[in-house]
Design an enzyme around this catalytic site. Sequence first.
Site, short mmCIF file in Angstrom:
data_model
loop_
_atom_site.label_atom_id
_atom_site.label_comp_id
_atom_site.label_asym_id
_atom_site.label_seq_id
_atom_site.Cartn_x
_atom_site.Cartn_y
_atom_site.Cartn_z
CB SER A 139 -0.78 -0.02 1.06
OG SER A 139 -0.21 -0.31 2.36
CD GLU A 162 -2.46 -8.49 -2.72
OE1 GLU A 162 -2.84 -8.38 -4.02
OE2 GLU A 162 -2.19 -7.40 -2.12
CE LYS A 167 -0.30 -8.56 3.35
NZ LYS A 167 -0.87 -8.32 2.29
CD GLU A 191 -7.63 -5.23 1.54
OE1 GLU A 191 -6.54 -5.73 1.53
OE2 GLU A 191 -7.94 -4.08 1.22
CG ASP A 234 2.38 -6.82 0.99
OD1 ASP A 234 1.94 -7.74 1.26
OD2 ASP A 234 1.61 -5.69 1.33
O1 KIV Z 1 -0.50 -3.36 1.46
C1 KIV Z 1 -1.04 -3.32 2.52
O2 KIV Z 1 -1.10 -2.45 3.12
C2 KIV Z 1 -1.98 -4.51 2.91
C3 KIV Z 1 -2.94 -4.51 4.09
C4 KIV Z 1 -3.92 -3.36 3.69
C5 KIV Z 1 -3.44 -5.66 4.65
O3 KIV Z 1 -1.85 -5.43 2.25
#
Ligand code: KIV
Length: 268
Positions: free
Chosen positions: A50, A119, A117, A186, A88
Amino acid sequence: MNTSMPVKNLTQLREMKNRHEKIACLTAYDASFAALSAAAGVDVLLVGDSLGMVVQGQDSTVPVTLDEMIYHTQAVRRGAPESFVIADMPFMSYATPQDTVNNAARLMREGLAQMVKLEGGAWLLDSIRMLAERGIPVCTHLGLTPQSVHQLGGYRVQGRSQDEAQQILTDALALQEAGASLLVLECVPATLAQEVTANLSIPTIGIGAGVDCDGQVLVVYDMLGLTLGHTPSFVKNFMQGQESVSAALSAYVQAVKQQTFPSAEQSF
Ligand code: KIV
């Protein structure tokens, strides 16, 4: 100032689930916010892609690169050396199992993240197995997966139909079986998040997923009211009524722990 011990590992996160203590998670992109969040008692820091939107001013998370994620993860790690940090994996950095392992290793080795993380659902199973077998802890992310925004056709609530809800539950169980240790949910209906959480032994972290997840996460800029333009309905501005960023961060942690956030109004 928070006086509780920082979360150091996955075992502690799983213990928190088992004793029904909520996990407070926030995004962090730099050393200063990471340090303030850690001092406020945030259990887990997520270096979210994000950052593409709130730091870089992009329209989506798609343009974020692996080198940028490593740079921000390093900054967060320096600011919060004792915190549990998840990084991420950005768009297309885990398109194949081998890419996934190579790029996750960079986030761990160079960024000093403790977990990565990704997705997605069933298509990730081989990659997750490869990561877990090689000692890389994995957080997965179901429901609204922002890297697929162009395929999803916008930022919409997922899992509203019975078929979609069943798919999310099936994927969650398969991801856990493959070796995932944490799951972000989410923008899904609160009842679905509750069902997924009850059926998994790994903790769930919700964002727009109701109060029954094992923990909550928000984009730190959103919860401090710093985001320009549209703010999602599941966000609460914790700066309101507070005199400092530190007080707002502590209020968020308390609200998550006491389950006053998210309310029904901030859920689907
Ligand atoms: O990129 C991010 O901030 C996220 C969160 C919103 C879970 O994946």
